[in-house]
Design a protein around this motif. Structure first.
Motif, PDB file in Angstrom:
ATOM      1  N   LEU A 118      29.195   4.537 -21.889  1.00 34.58           N
ATOM      2  CA  LEU A 118      29.145   5.988 -22.043  1.00 34.58           C
ATOM      3  C   LEU A 118      28.526   6.647 -20.824  1.00 34.58           C
ATOM      4  O   LEU A 118      29.006   7.693 -20.346  1.00 34.58           O
ATOM      5  N   ASP A 119      27.443   6.049 -20.306  1.00 35.95           N
ATOM      6  CA  ASP A 119      26.826   6.605 -19.101  1.00 35.95           C
ATOM      7  C   ASP A 119      27.794   6.552 -17.920  1.00 35.95           C
ATOM      8  O   ASP A 119      27.875   7.493 -17.117  1.00 35.95           O
ATOM      9  N   ALA A 120      28.521   5.426 -17.815  1.00 31.95           N
ATOM     10  CA  ALA A 120      29.483   5.308 -16.717  1.00 31.95           C
ATOM     11  C   ALA A 120      30.596   6.347 -16.852  1.00 31.95           C
ATOM     12  O   ALA A 120      31.007   6.963 -15.862  1.00 31.95           O
ATOM     13  N   MET A 121      31.087   6.542 -18.089  1.00 32.67           N
ATOM     14  CA  MET A 121      32.133   7.546 -18.284  1.00 32.67           C
ATOM     15  C   MET A 121      31.602   8.949 -17.997  1.00 32.67           C
ATOM     16  O   MET A 121      32.308   9.785 -17.412  1.00 32.67           O
ATOM     17  N   SER A 122      30.368   9.206 -18.410  1.00 36.91           N
ATOM     18  CA  SER A 122      29.781  10.512 -18.123  1.00 36.91           C
ATOM     19  C   SER A 122      29.639  10.719 -16.624  1.00 36.91           C
ATOM     20  O   SER A 122      29.936  11.807 -16.101  1.00 36.91           O
ATOM     21  N   ALA A 123      29.204   9.667 -15.923  1.00 36.24           N
ATOM     22  CA  ALA A 123      29.077   9.782 -14.471  1.00 36.24           C
ATOM     23  C   ALA A 123      30.446   9.988 -13.817  1.00 36.24           C
ATOM     24  O   ALA A 123      30.589  10.785 -12.875  1.00 36.24           O
ATOM     25  N   ARG A 124      31.463   9.258 -14.327  1.00 33.88           N
ATOM     26  CA  ARG A 124      32.805   9.433 -13.770  1.00 33.88           C
ATOM     27  C   ARG A 124      33.320  10.848 -14.014  1.00 33.88           C
ATOM     28  O   ARG A 124      33.946  11.454 -13.131  1.00 33.88           O
ATOM     29  N   THR A 125      33.037  11.382 -15.214  1.00 33.63           N
ATOM     30  CA  THR A 125      33.456  12.753 -15.497  1.00 33.63           C
ATOM     31  C   THR A 125      32.783  13.741 -14.555  1.00 33.63           C
ATOM     32  O   THR A 125      33.425  14.662 -14.026  1.00 33.63           O
ATOM     33  N   ALA A 126      31.470  13.534 -14.342  1.00 36.26           N
ATOM     34  CA  ALA A 126      30.757  14.422 -13.433  1.00 36.26           C
ATOM     35  C   ALA A 126      31.294  14.301 -12.004  1.00 36.26           C
ATOM     36  O   ALA A 126      31.462  15.302 -11.296  1.00 36.26           O
ATOM     37  N   ARG A 127      31.589  13.041 -11.599  1.00 37.49           N
ATOM     38  CA  ARG A 127      32.130  12.863 -10.249  1.00 37.49           C
ATOM     39  C   ARG A 127      33.499  13.525 -10.109  1.00 37.49           C
ATOM     40  O   ARG A 127      33.800  14.130  -9.074  1.00 37.49           O
ATOM     41  N   CYS A 128      34.325  13.388 -11.136  1.00 36.30           N
ATOM     42  CA  CYS A 128      35.645  14.020 -11.080  1.00 36.30           C
ATOM     43  C   CYS A 128      35.522  15.538 -10.978  1.00 36.30           C
ATOM     44  O   CYS A 128      36.224  16.182 -10.183  1.00 36.30           O
ATOM     45  N   ALA A 129      34.610  16.098 -11.780  1.00 32.86           N
ATOM     46  CA  ALA A 129      34.420  17.546 -11.722  1.00 32.86           C
ATOM     47  C   ALA A 129      33.890  17.967 -10.350  1.00 32.86           C
ATOM     48  O   ALA A 129      34.361  18.947  -9.754  1.00 32.86           O
ATOM     49  N   ASN A 130      32.907  17.229  -9.853  1.00 31.60           N
ATOM     50  CA  ASN A 130      32.356  17.570  -8.537  1.00 31.60           C
ATOM     51  C   ASN A 130      33.399  17.382  -7.437  1.00 31.60           C
ATOM     52  O   ASN A 130      33.451  18.173  -6.485  1.00 31.60           O
ATOM     53  N   LEU A 145      22.301  -9.921 -34.591  1.00 30.17           N
ATOM     54  CA  LEU A 145      22.659  -8.523 -34.829  1.00 30.17           C
ATOM     55  C   LEU A 145      21.585  -7.585 -34.304  1.00 30.17           C
ATOM     56  O   LEU A 145      21.890  -6.521 -33.752  1.00 30.17           O
ATOM     57  N   GLU A 146      20.333  -7.961 -34.477  1.00 37.04           N
ATOM     58  CA  GLU A 146      19.242  -7.127 -33.972  1.00 37.04           C
ATOM     59  C   GLU A 146      19.285  -7.028 -32.451  1.00 37.04           C
ATOM     60  O   GLU A 146      19.010  -5.967 -31.874  1.00 37.04           O
ATOM     61  N   ASP A 147      19.634  -8.130 -31.793  1.00 42.85           N
ATOM     62  CA  ASP A 147      19.699  -8.121 -30.330  1.00 42.85           C
ATOM     63  C   ASP A 147      20.882  -7.299 -29.822  1.00 42.85           C
ATOM     64  O   ASP A 147      20.762  -6.583 -28.823  1.00 42.85           O
ATOM     65  N   ARG A 148      22.021  -7.402 -30.484  1.00 44.65           N
ATOM     66  CA  ARG A 148      23.231  -6.753 -29.978  1.00 44.65           C
ATOM     67  C   ARG A 148      23.344  -5.303 -30.436  1.00 44.65           C
ATOM     68  O   ARG A 148      23.468  -4.395 -29.614  1.00 44.65           O
ATOM     69  N   CYS A 149      23.304  -5.090 -31.735  1.00 46.51           N
ATOM     70  CA  CYS A 149      23.490  -3.742 -32.272  1.00 46.51           C
ATOM     71  C   CYS A 149      22.905  -3.703 -33.685  1.00 46.51           C
ATOM     72  O   CYS A 149      23.525  -4.216 -34.622  1.00 46.51           O
ATOM     73  N   PRO A 150      21.720  -3.152 -33.873  1.00 52.47           N
ATOM     74  CA  PRO A 150      21.113  -3.119 -35.208  1.00 52.47           C
ATOM     75  C   PRO A 150      22.042  -2.452 -36.231  1.00 52.47           C
ATOM     76  O   PRO A 150      22.546  -1.350 -36.005  1.00 52.47           O
ATOM     77  N   THR A 151      22.276  -3.177 -37.328  1.00 50.37           N
ATOM     78  CA  THR A 151      23.229  -2.738 -38.343  1.00 50.37           C
ATOM     79  C   THR A 151      22.652  -3.015 -39.718  1.00 50.37           C
ATOM     80  O   THR A 151      21.856  -3.935 -39.897  1.00 50.37           O
ATOM     81  N   HIS A 152      23.066  -2.207 -40.684  1.00 57.06           N
ATOM     82  CA  HIS A 152      22.648  -2.413 -42.067  1.00 57.06           C
ATOM     83  C   HIS A 152      23.344  -3.666 -42.605  1.00 57.06           C
ATOM     84  O   HIS A 152      24.570  -3.751 -42.619  1.00 57.06           O
ATOM     85  N   PRO A 167      29.610  -4.781 -31.388  1.00 51.10           N
ATOM     86  CA  PRO A 167      29.540  -4.768 -29.927  1.00 51.10           C
ATOM     87  C   PRO A 167      28.093  -4.758 -29.463  1.00 51.10           C
ATOM     88  O   PRO A 167      27.154  -4.612 -30.260  1.00 51.10           O
ATOM     89  N   VAL A 168      27.908  -4.895 -28.177  1.00 54.14           N
ATOM     90  CA  VAL A 168      26.570  -4.833 -27.596  1.00 54.14           C
ATOM     91  C   VAL A 168      26.218  -3.361 -27.384  1.00 54.14           C
ATOM     92  O   VAL A 168      26.904  -2.651 -26.650  1.00 54.14           O
ATOM     93  N   LEU A 169      25.139  -2.924 -28.045  1.00 57.21           N
ATOM     94  CA  LEU A 169      24.771  -1.514 -27.964  1.00 57.21           C
ATOM     95  C   LEU A 169      24.433  -1.116 -26.533  1.00 57.21           C
ATOM     96  O   LEU A 169      24.769  -0.011 -26.092  1.00 57.21           O
ATOM     97  N   ALA A 170      23.781  -1.998 -25.814  1.00 58.89           N
ATOM     98  CA  ALA A 170      23.446  -1.684 -24.425  1.00 58.89           C
ATOM     99  C   ALA A 170      24.716  -1.495 -23.586  1.00 58.89           C
ATOM    100  O   ALA A 170      24.778  -0.613 -22.722  1.00 58.89           O
ATOM    101  N   ASP A 171      25.746  -2.332 -23.862  1.00 61.00           N
ATOM    102  CA  ASP A 171      27.001  -2.178 -23.130  1.00 61.00           C
ATOM    103  C   ASP A 171      27.679  -0.851 -23.475  1.00 61.00           C
ATOM    104  O   ASP A 171      28.263  -0.198 -22.593  1.00 61.00           O
ATOM    105  N   LEU A 172      27.617  -0.460 -24.750  1.00 54.57           N
ATOM    106  CA  LEU A 172      28.205   0.819 -25.131  1.00 54.57           C
ATOM    107  C   LEU A 172      27.494   1.974 -24.433  1.00 54.57           C
ATOM    108  O   LEU A 172      28.134   2.914 -23.938  1.00 54.57           O
ATOM    109  N   ARG A 173      26.168   1.908 -24.409  1.00 58.07           N
ATOM    110  CA  ARG A 173      25.437   2.977 -23.719  1.00 58.07           C
ATOM    111  C   ARG A 173      25.771   2.988 -22.232  1.00 58.07           C
ATOM    112  O   ARG A 173      25.933   4.057 -21.628  1.00 58.07           O
ATOM    113  N   TYR A 174      25.872   1.793 -21.651  1.00 58.25           N
ATOM    114  CA  TYR A 174      26.232   1.730 -20.232  1.00 58.25           C
ATOM    115  C   TYR A 174      27.631   2.294 -20.008  1.00 58.25           C
ATOM    116  O   TYR A 174      27.871   3.025 -19.036  1.00 58.25           O
TER     117      TYR A 174
END
Length: 471
Positions: free
Chosen positions: A301-313, A177-184, A292-299
């Motif tokens: 979200l970053d990918a979706m943010s980049a896609r949103t920026a690309r779509c807007a641009n 759990l610590e490796d994937r997504c720290p949880t209570h 879930p894997v927290l790193a994958d979620l961040r990736y």
């Protein structure tokens, strides 16, 4: 002199031979050897009926297992040659008849059977009991929860773990759990094997389910888990038997919180697995399924943010391209403004020349009239203007209709101020007003009426003039 109180065999510090004592002190190895010879001599050939438990085959090819019934357990060993000649693959829970000899293992002070031959004896008692309980619970609907497969929370805030508090299982779960997504994580330590283990496991599951949905009781209240993991490491069927007992199965099936069962290894199956919402092959896999894997979620979200920026641009770029394409169709600025600029330059040039001409003409006119602007000239022009004004005044005075009243005449008007110039107009008016000259003032206080003196000839009435006339 020796003290008789301390001169007894029990109080001696150093062992000494006692007269008349024929019991020689044996070493542990000598005693183990005698026991080994005795057991092997007495039980050189035996046939045992029992249920296989804890079977494993090591890299050397030898097999180690235990044979058990409802009252006793005996360890067994089958050497490589005999293991290879078996007609079936031994598994836990299979009831067999083993033929061999008894011996002792001095290294652990225990006895065991060296199995030379082993045949199937039918379904084991424990496996038969397991199958009966499984059919009974399934008929009651306790396994319907796993078939419905309630959705697990995507990212649980609190995870409850029911397992041993000192085993390696909880460490593996926390580490993953610590490796994937720290949880209570809230751990409810229980016994996972032996007498009373099933009751503790069932009580822990019911305890998690009984927790309030919020910590309104206070800051130190235990939060209610969003997900519960029931976990234990691998073992034989009797080691895992607590998770097959009725209290545990009913507690898992009745829990409102989603439950992941992670009991044993991938090949181990218990009735708890059937009653849970989801079965994990290992406790570590349960931790992987829970969050879930927290790193994958961040990736992501970053990918979706980049896609949103690309779509807007991309939208802006396409708009810019369309604007550029439309701009190419328009005439250039110089082409549009060229004629206007030329006309403005021509107008400015004409305005300059016209202004210069106007100034020159005004300067010439000023020069021409400059000599005439003298006091004498101005006096003459003023005198001529006075005479002209006097002539106009006399003409106006002569045209005054009241001027003739000074000679005794009277001016006749109607009541509304219209001048009466004929008898016909007087008759038509009826009431008349006579105006006389009196002390430089016109006296209009005399009124009169027109009497009919003779019949009027039939003449066509003239239209009343719009303005009074002096004639």
């Amino acid at each position: 002199m020796a003290d008789p109180l301390f001169d007894t065999p029990a109080a001696r510090l150093v062992a000494e031979a006692v007269p008349g004592d024929n019991a020689m002190a044996l070493s542990v190895g000598e005693l183990s050897g005698r026991l080994k010879r005795m057991v092997e001599g007495e039980f050189g050939h035996v046939r045992l009926r029992g249920e296989i438990s804890g079977y494993k085959r090591v890299a050397s090819g030898h097999s180690y297992l235990a044979l058990k019934d409802d009252s006793a357990v005996i360890d067994g060993v089958m050497w490589k040659g005999n293991s290879a000649s078996l007609a079936f693959r031994p598994e836990d829970g299979v009831e067999v008849i083993a033929t061999g000899r008894l011996t002792t293992y001095p290294g652990r002070s225990k006895y065991q059977i060296i199995i030379e031959r082993m045949e199937l004896a039918g379904a084991g008692a424990l496996m038969a009991l397991l199958e009966r309980n499984k059919a009974r619970f399934d008929a009651e609907g306790l396994f319907a929860k796993s078939r419905a497969r309630a959705p697990l929370p995507f990212m649980p805030r609190v995870i409850g773990v029911v397992t041993s508090g000192t085993g390696a299982v909880i460490r593996d779960i926390l580490h993953r759990l610590e490796d994937r997504c720290p949880t209570h994580v809230v751990v409810w330590p229980v016994k996972v094997q032996g007498q009373g283990a099933a009751e503790e496991i069932a009580a822990a599951i019911r305890g998690f389910d009984a927790l309030p949905a919020s910590d309104a009781a206070g800051a130190n209240a235990v939060p209610r888990p969003d997900l519960v993991i029931v976990a234990r490491g691998g073992g034989s069927i009797e080691d895992l038997w607590a998770f097959n007992e009725e209290p545990v199965v009913r507690a898992v099936a009745g829990c409102a919180i989603p439950i992941i069962s992670a009991v044993g290894h991938e090949t181990d199956t218990t009735l708890c697995d059937h009653a849970a919402d989801l079965r994990a092959p290992t406790p570590t896999a349960a931790a992987e399924i829970a969050v879930p894997v927290l790193a994958d979620l961040r990736y992501t979200l970053d990918a979706m943010s980049a896609r949103t920026a690309r779509c807007a641009n991309r939208h802006v770029e396409r708009g810019r391209e369309r604007l550029t394409a439309l701009a190419r169709l328009l005439p250039s600025r110089d082409r549009l403004l060229g004629p206007q600029r030329q006309r403005m330059d021509e107008a400015a040039t004409r305005a300059d020349r016209a202004l210069e001409r106007r100034v020159a003409g005004a300067r010439g006119a000023l020069d021409r009239v400059a000599g005439a602007i003298r006091p004498a000239t101005l006096d003459r022009r003023l005198e001529a203007a006075r005479r002209s004004l006097a002539d106009v005044g006399r003409l106006v005075e002569s045209l005054n209709p009241d001027r003739i009243l000074e000679r005794g005449y009277a001016r006749v008007t109607t009541r509304d101020g219209g001048t009466v110039t004929s008898a016909t107009a007087a008759r038509d008016a009826g009431a008349l007003t006579l105006h006389f000259r009196h002390q430089e003032l016109v006296d209009v206080s005399v009124a009169g009426t027109v009497e009919e003196a003779a019949p009027r000839p039939h003449v066509r009435r003239k239209q009343k003039p719009d303005q009074p006339t002096l004639l």
